[in-house]
Design an enzyme around this catalytic site. Structure first.
Site, PDB file in Angstrom:
ATOM      1  N   GLU A   1     -18.168  12.740  53.504  1.00  0.00           N
ATOM      2  CA  GLU A   1     -19.534  13.148  53.837  1.00  0.00           C
ATOM      3  C   GLU A   1     -19.595  14.474  54.595  1.00  0.00           C
ATOM      4  O   GLU A   1     -20.655  15.095  54.694  1.00  0.00           O
ATOM      5  CB  GLU A   1     -20.187  12.032  54.669  1.00  0.00           C
ATOM      6  CG  GLU A   1     -21.634  11.802  54.287  1.00  0.00           C
ATOM      7  CD  GLU A   1     -22.296  10.704  55.129  1.00  0.00           C
ATOM      8  OE1 GLU A   1     -21.693   9.630  55.286  1.00  0.00           O
ATOM      9  OE2 GLU A   1     -23.403  10.951  55.612  1.00  0.00           O
TER      10      GLU A   1
ATOM     11  N   GLU B   1       3.051  36.414  56.575  1.00  0.00           N
ATOM     12  CA  GLU B   1       4.421  36.388  57.099  1.00  0.00           C
ATOM     13  C   GLU B   1       5.431  37.144  56.242  1.00  0.00           C
ATOM     14  O   GLU B   1       6.542  37.398  56.695  1.00  0.00           O
ATOM     15  CB  GLU B   1       4.877  34.941  57.320  1.00  0.00           C
ATOM     16  CG  GLU B   1       5.088  34.109  56.062  1.00  0.00           C
ATOM     17  CD  GLU B   1       3.823  33.418  55.544  1.00  0.00           C
ATOM     18  OE1 GLU B   1       2.707  33.798  55.950  1.00  0.00           O
ATOM     19  OE2 GLU B   1       3.971  32.508  54.705  1.00  0.00           O
TER      20      GLU B   1
ATOM     21  N   HIS C   1      -6.824  40.701  56.108  1.00  0.00           N
ATOM     22  CA  HIS C   1      -6.710  40.105  57.450  1.00  0.00           C
ATOM     23  C   HIS C   1      -5.914  41.120  58.275  1.00  0.00           C
ATOM     24  O   HIS C   1      -4.935  41.691  57.778  1.00  0.00           O
ATOM     25  CB  HIS C   1      -5.987  38.760  57.342  1.00  0.00           C
ATOM     26  CG  HIS C   1      -5.764  38.047  58.660  1.00  0.00           C
ATOM     27  ND1 HIS C   1      -6.687  38.047  59.688  1.00  0.00           N
ATOM     28  CD2 HIS C   1      -4.730  37.298  59.083  1.00  0.00           C
ATOM     29  CE1 HIS C   1      -6.216  37.321  60.693  1.00  0.00           C
ATOM     30  NE2 HIS C   1      -5.023  36.867  60.365  1.00  0.00           N
TER      31      HIS C   1
ATOM     32  N   GLY D   1      -2.301  35.176  44.545  1.00  0.00           N
ATOM     33  CA  GLY D   1      -2.484  33.843  45.116  1.00  0.00           C
ATOM     34  C   GLY D   1      -3.973  33.590  45.295  1.00  0.00           C
ATOM     35  O   GLY D   1      -4.779  33.997  44.454  1.00  0.00           O
ATOM     36  N   SER D   2      -4.348  32.987  46.390  1.00  0.00           N
ATOM     37  CA  SER D   2      -5.746  32.633  46.621  1.00  0.00           C
ATOM     38  C   SER D   2      -6.641  33.879  46.582  1.00  0.00           C
ATOM     39  O   SER D   2      -7.518  34.020  45.731  1.00  0.00           O
ATOM     40  CB  SER D   2      -5.844  31.906  47.970  1.00  0.00           C
ATOM     41  OG  SER D   2      -7.169  31.585  48.270  1.00  0.00           O
TER      42      SER D   2
HETATM   43  P1  NAD Z   1      -1.176  33.420  49.106  1.00  0.00           P
HETATM   44  O1  NAD Z   1      -0.252  32.583  49.901  1.00  0.00           O
HETATM   45  O2  NAD Z   1      -2.110  32.703  48.193  1.00  0.00           O
HETATM   46  O3  NAD Z   1      -0.333  34.519  48.277  1.00  0.00           O
HETATM   47  C1  NAD Z   1       0.487  34.145  47.285  1.00  0.00           C
HETATM   48  C2  NAD Z   1       0.866  35.380  46.462  1.00  0.00           C
HETATM   49  O4  NAD Z   1       1.819  36.163  47.180  1.00  0.00           O
HETATM   50  C3  NAD Z   1       1.504  34.950  45.162  1.00  0.00           C
HETATM   51  O5  NAD Z   1       1.157  35.860  44.149  1.00  0.00           O
HETATM   52  C4  NAD Z   1       2.975  35.079  45.494  1.00  0.00           C
HETATM   53  O6  NAD Z   1       3.764  35.282  44.345  1.00  0.00           O
HETATM   54  C5  NAD Z   1       2.975  36.320  46.381  1.00  0.00           C
HETATM   55  N1  NAD Z   1       4.148  36.397  47.238  1.00  0.00           N
HETATM   56  C6  NAD Z   1       4.567  35.492  48.146  1.00  0.00           C
HETATM   57  N2  NAD Z   1       5.693  35.904  48.744  1.00  0.00           N
HETATM   58  C7  NAD Z   1       6.005  37.106  48.190  1.00  0.00           C
HETATM   59  C8  NAD Z   1       7.068  38.028  48.366  1.00  0.00           C
HETATM   60  N3  NAD Z   1       8.039  37.810  49.243  1.00  0.00           N
HETATM   61  N4  NAD Z   1       7.065  39.140  47.604  1.00  0.00           N
HETATM   62  C9  NAD Z   1       6.092  39.379  46.712  1.00  0.00           C
HETATM   63  N5  NAD Z   1       5.058  38.544  46.496  1.00  0.00           N
HETATM   64  C10 NAD Z   1       5.019  37.416  47.226  1.00  0.00           C
HETATM   65  O7  NAD Z   1      -1.955  34.404  50.075  1.00  0.00           O
HETATM   66  P2  NAD Z   1      -3.476  34.332  50.543  1.00  0.00           P
HETATM   67  O8  NAD Z   1      -3.715  33.042  51.259  1.00  0.00           O
HETATM   68  O9  NAD Z   1      -4.362  34.764  49.431  1.00  0.00           O
HETATM   69  O10 NAD Z   1      -3.479  35.454  51.689  1.00  0.00           O
HETATM   70  C11 NAD Z   1      -3.383  36.825  51.386  1.00  0.00           C
HETATM   71  C12 NAD Z   1      -4.006  37.617  52.519  1.00  0.00           C
HETATM   72  O11 NAD Z   1      -5.395  37.327  52.574  1.00  0.00           O
HETATM   73  C13 NAD Z   1      -3.463  37.258  53.898  1.00  0.00           C
HETATM   74  O12 NAD Z   1      -3.467  38.426  54.667  1.00  0.00           O
HETATM   75  C14 NAD Z   1      -4.488  36.272  54.438  1.00  0.00           C
HETATM   76  O13 NAD Z   1      -4.547  36.220  55.857  1.00  0.00           O
HETATM   77  C15 NAD Z   1      -5.755  36.873  53.873  1.00  0.00           C
HETATM   78  N6  NAD Z   1      -6.858  35.927  53.737  1.00  0.00           N
HETATM   79  C16 NAD Z   1      -6.659  34.793  53.026  1.00  0.00           C
HETATM   80  C17 NAD Z   1      -7.706  33.912  52.843  1.00  0.00           C
HETATM   81  C18 NAD Z   1      -7.532  32.731  51.921  1.00  0.00           C
HETATM   82  O14 NAD Z   1      -8.516  32.265  51.415  1.00  0.00           O
HETATM   83  N7  NAD Z   1      -6.363  32.234  51.631  1.00  0.00           N
HETATM   84  C19 NAD Z   1      -8.970  34.183  53.417  1.00  0.00           C
HETATM   85  C20 NAD Z   1      -9.154  35.393  54.115  1.00  0.00           C
HETATM   86  C21 NAD Z   1      -8.076  36.264  54.263  1.00  0.00           C
HETATM   87 MG    MG Z   2      -7.118  33.558  58.445  1.00  0.00          MG
END
Ligand code: NAD
Ligand code: MG
Ligand code: MG
Length: 341
Positions: A233, A86, A110, A28-29
């Site tokens: 802005e 979650e 995290h 994901g992200s």
């Molecule tokens: P996300 O929501 O983008 O993750 C999506 C990914 O998880 C996809 O590949 C999806 O297929 C997979 N996924 C979802 N449910 C699943 C399941 N039940 N089984 C297997 N795979 C599954 O996640 P994210 O926002 O990148 O966050 C990931 C971690 O990074 C978290 O702990 C978050 O707190 C931390 N974090 C995120 C950011 C951010 O920029 N989003 C910043 C700092 C820290």
């Molecule tokens: Mg956070």
């Protein structure tokens, strides 16, 4: 102020991480941003994903080897858990824990599940954190520009005694050593991260922009004008703050804006808002927020979906879509492209 050690590439053993097999769970992200950078930094990285799913297709498109989560866990030295907070507890219990072996590094971006004890790894597992302080897509875009997103590292369990070195080396490989890496604890990262996103950078800012938009449009001003004044802005101003603090922003804005800023700003965000922030911090520290969020997501997330829908339909979003679609630079090079990353 306590003295702060900021690690940069020059302080870090960049080779250490290249001797480890890294399984990134999730694309994901953060999964996208981190694994792309690891690959370009010469690391041995495999994606642990639901085979055939949307993320699997995206990752393969970028040339990654993918495996089931179970196989990736068995193969790896380091397991970086980058799926939503979650779902981590359930995926950990069913697909990670049973396949782990002594001495592996279980890593997070995290501290949520470790700090609030939703996940309790065995004592012979290293538990470390590399938490970029920016969105995953930006972790990637900054890296390709030769920059990096600052990161926090933390060590929770350290049976191999080199958890910090491994975390620093990983952080460097995703580009953070170009910006700065700070050591913290799981508790501090978790609680300050939740506080920041709830009260200031996400919750505070979106509520502030919506409130400003509502007040202007209620008073009869054009929603297009309101959008530019309170949302568009924002980034232009924040870029200046990001570069040189409030001082650089105030150097560039007019004296009129600066006087209005310093006299009126505190009326909007004053003691009442600080008291609300203190309440929010208490709920974070006590675990009340963590329990509420976990329960909501594990029981069908109806309230979460309702809030998402309401926010998606807010006039500031509708007007914004219309305005952004006419920007001449178009959408081709956007940092987020939902089809691909
Ligand atoms: P996300 O929501 O983008 O993750 C999506 C990914 O998880 C996809 O590949 C999806 O297929 C997979 N996924 C979802 N449910 C699943 C399941 N039940 N089984 C297997 N795979 C599954 O996640 P994210 O926002 O990148 O966050 C990931 C971690 O990074 C978290 O702990 C978050 O707190 C931390 N974090 C995120 C950011 C951010 O920029 N989003 C910043 C700092 C820290
Ligand atoms: Mg956070
Ligand atoms: Mg954060």
């Amino acid at each position: 102020m306590t003295e702060l050690k900021i690690y940069l590439d020059k302080d870090i053993d960049k080779e250490l991480i290249k001797s480890k097999k890294i399984a990134v769970i999730g694309f994901g992200s953060q999964g996208y941003g981190q694994s792309m950078n690891l690959k370009d930094s010469g690391c041995d990285v495999v994606l642990g994903l639901r085979q055939g799913g949307a993320s699997d297709k995206k990752a393969k498109n970028y040339g990654f080897k993918t495996m089931t989560i179970e196989d990736a866990v068995k193969w790896a030295d380091i397991i970086q858990v980058l799926i939503p907070d979650e779902v981590q507890q359930e995926v950990y219990e069913k697909q990670i824990k049973p396949y782990m072996h002594s001495g592996q590094y279980l890593m997070f971006a995290h501290g949520f599940n470790i700090h609030f004890k939703k996940i309790v790894p065995a004592e012979d597992i290293n538990v470390i954190m590399v938490a970029p302080k920016g969105p995953g897509h930006t972790v990637r875009s900054q890296y390709t520009e030769g920059k990096g997103v600052p990161c926090l590292v933390a060590v929770y369990q350290n049976p191999s005694a080199d958890g910090k070195e491994v975390a620093l080396s990983y952080a460097s490989a995703i580009g953070a050593g170009r910006a700065g890496i700070i050591e913290t604890t799981f508790r501090e990262e978790t609680e300050t991260d939740l506080f920041g996103e709830q009260t200031v950078i996400c919750g505070g800012v979106s509520a502030l922009m919506k409130a400003g938009f509502e007040v202007l449009t209620e008073a009869g001003y054009s929603p297009y004008m309101a959008y530019f004044e309170v949302l568009h802005e924002m980034k232009l101003i924040i870029d200046l703050v990001n570069q040189g603090g409030l001082a650089d922003m105030r150097y560039s804005i007019s004296n009129t804006a600066e006087y209005g800023d310093m006299t009126r700003g505190p009326k909007v965000i004053g003691e009442a808002s600080k008291n609300a922030m203190r309440e929010i911090l208490k709920d974070i520290q006590s675990g009340k927020f963590a329990d509420e969020f976990t329960k909501e997501m594990q029981t069908g997330h109806k309230y979460f979906d309702k809030l998402r829908e309401e926010n998606r339909n807010h006039p500031i979003e509708k007007v914004g879509e219309e305005i952004r679609s006419s920007f001449v630079w178009g959408r081709k090079e956007n940092i987020i492209n939902r089809e691909k990353n």
